[in-house]
Design an enzyme around this catalytic site. Structure first.
Site, short mmCIF file in Angstrom:
data_model
loop_
_atom_site.label_atom_id
_atom_site.label_comp_id
_atom_site.label_asym_id
_atom_site.label_seq_id
_atom_site.Cartn_x
_atom_site.Cartn_y
_atom_site.Cartn_z
N LYS A 142 1.52 -20.58 -40.04
CA LYS A 142 1.40 -19.32 -39.30
C LYS A 142 0.98 -19.55 -37.85
CE LYS A 142 1.83 -16.73 -43.16
NZ LYS A 142 2.04 -17.72 -44.23
C1 LIG Z 1 2.91 -17.65 -45.33
C2 LIG Z 1 3.07 -18.92 -46.08
C3 LIG Z 1 4.28 -19.22 -46.79
C4 LIG Z 1 5.41 -18.23 -46.93
O1 LIG Z 1 6.10 -18.04 -45.71
P1 LIG Z 1 7.07 -16.78 -45.53
O2 LIG Z 1 7.45 -16.78 -44.08
O3 LIG Z 1 6.24 -15.57 -45.89
O4 LIG Z 1 8.23 -16.96 -46.43
C5 LIG Z 1 4.38 -20.47 -47.40
N1 LIG Z 1 3.37 -21.37 -47.35
C6 LIG Z 1 2.21 -21.11 -46.69
C7 LIG Z 1 1.13 -22.14 -46.69
C8 LIG Z 1 2.02 -19.89 -46.03
O5 LIG Z 1 0.85 -19.65 -45.38
#
Ligand SMILES: *Cc1c(COP(=O)(O)O)cnc(C)c1O
Length: 457
Positions: free
Chosen positions: A107
């Site tokens: 993120k």
């Molecule tokens: C948010 C997240 C995901 C999923 O990503 P999306 O964009 O919602 O498909 C996968 N792994 C981790 C560690 C995350 O924080």
């Protein structure tokens, strides 16, 4: 560059309004009205590539030299010189490590940039906003970290009391900046999300507080994730040769960003959508039908999602850009818990996407197997990706699996699989000693709104 709603009933807007506005007025998600081409240059530095890939999306709003500075600042917060390093696993399988940002999950790649974009646009417009959001763990800390210290942004994050990991909670509650606020709600993640939706639906409150959002439906977050697909191809010398990307998926934001890179000209063999037990996407890819099921808690909580909000951006494309038909399909799904693609739409979906799911036992087996074979500790989300890639790989297919979180962020699962407990990196090691600052509130809209109103400056 102009942006249009996936549901086709809202006015077109520019990047600045798409960034600060979040959801379109017709309930849809914003998409650019055309796909620019990728730059041909292959710079050695990630920030240089990032500025070149993303500049067309902010064109007409942000000056190229200002944008390049923001991008460079955003990625200077990453601890890896390559920002998103590529690590070889097997001859035809690489990991793209996206977790070297301040909060140890992918993120940060988008949100570190989004924080700077907010600051730039709010200064230009001489405006300020209050960001409210709900988190089950990773998004909250990444958003707070990205916005901390801002003069023009106050941010309030709701999380379900007692339901995040201790690391995740402390990442939110040990920040000391006066503009960031963590609220432990006596309820579930869904309760937190409903409270946020209700605050946005309360029009006078929304206007008074100038509410804004940085959840994964914000276009700027998708934009920030396009770059590393191109970066991985460049690192492998495959800017002109198709590669397969395997993506641990929850809200479909990350894998949709890969699809955008594909539309911009990146050669892609296919995308593998990796799911845990919450496998609605795997079933959609297998059958052409989307059927709702209850959310089951797993070892990879950031993928414990029932309805992937960003799927709407792909659906409208499968429906030939027909916004009202997309809205109807989704309304039918919400009402009846199921919705079907036509055979032609399903064919186009499977031409680009494959899906596989792993349950918790399979996830742990991948984690221990990778530790035995490579001496590498991986987090449970990444393990779901590796397992899906290994299951579906064809002979001679070159696969890049996206590694979405640092193993130290999920120490219990890592220890359960390998017997090894991963230490937190130095910059986070102090969070267990620091004092926590958190407001505990009931699951009550009026109480939460009063708190937000008093907290904002
Ligand atoms: C948010 C997240 C995901 C999923 O990503 P999306 O964009 O919602 O498909 C996968 N792994 C981790 C560690 C995350 O924080």
């Amino acid at each position: 560059m102009r942006y249009a709603s996936s549901r086709g009933l809202a006015d077109e807007i520019d990047f600045s309004d798409a960034l600060l506005g979040g959801l379109a007025t017709d309930g849809g998600l914003y998409l650019p009205t055309n796909w620019p081409s990728l730059p041909l240059a292959e710079p050695d530095s990630y920030p240089e590539l990032a500025a070149a890939v993303m500049q067309p999306f902010v064109d007409g709003v942000i000056d190229a030299s200002d944008f390049a500075v923001m991008v460079a600042d955003a990625y200077a917060t990453f601890s890896a010189p390559d920002v998103c390093p590529l690590v070889q696993l097997d001859e035809n399988h690489h990991l793209l490590e996206l977790f070297h940002g301040p909060t140890l999950a992918f993120k940060d790649v988008a949100l570190q940039l989004v924080g700077r974009l907010f600051e730039h646009e709010l200064r230009r417009r001489d405006d300020r906003v209050t960001i409210v959001g709900a988190t089950s763990g990773d998004t909250g800390s990444a958003a707070m970290e990205a916005m901390r210290g801002s003069e023009r942004v106050d941010i309030v994050i709701l999380f379900p009391a007692g339901r995040t990991s201790e690391v995740q909670r402390r990442q939110m509650t040990t920040l000391t900046d006066p503009n960031v606020h963590a609220v432990a709600v006596d309820g579930t993640f869904d309760d937190c999300q409903d409270l946020v939706k209700a605050m946005f639906a309360d029009e006078p409150f929304r206007q008074r507080c100038r509410l804004s959002a940085v959840n994964s439906i914000n276009w700027a977050r998708v934009m920030g994730q396009i770059v590393y697909y191109v970066w991985a191809a460049q690192k492998l010398g495959r800017r002109n040769t198709p590669t397969t990307y395997c993506v641990p998926t929850g809200n479909f934001g990350n894998v949709f960003a890969g699809h955008v890179a594909h539309r911009m000209g990146l050669p892609v063999d296919r995308f593998i959508v990796a799911s845990n037990t919450n496998d609605i996407l795997t079933r959609l890819i297998d059958s052409g039908e989307m059927v709702a099921d209850g959310v089951v808690p797993t070892l990879s909580p950031s993928m414990d999602i029932q309805i992937s909000s960003n799927l709407e951006r792909l659906l409208v494309e499968l429906l030939d850009g027909n916004g009202p038909a997309t809205a109807e399909l989704l309304a039918g799904f919400r009402e009846r818990g199921r919705a079907a693609l036509t055979p032609q739409q399903h064919e186009r979906l499977v031409a680009e996407f494959a899906g596989a799911r792993l349950d918790d036992a399979e996830t742990l087996a991948v984690m221990s197997g990778i530790y035995e074979r490579h001496g590498l500790l991986i987090d449970p989300h990444t393990a779901v990706g590796i397992g899906a890639a290994e299951r579906l790989c064809r002979p001679d297919e070159m696969i890049v699996t996206l590694s979405t979180a640092h193993p130290a962020k999920f120490p219990d699962a890592v220890e359960q699989a390998t017997g090894v407990r991963h230490e937190l990196p130095a910059h986070l090691a102090g969070i267990f000693e620091r004092e926590e600052r958190v407001e505990s509130l009931p699951n009550n809209l009026a109480v939460i709104e009063d708190y937000v109103d008093a907290a904002r400056r």
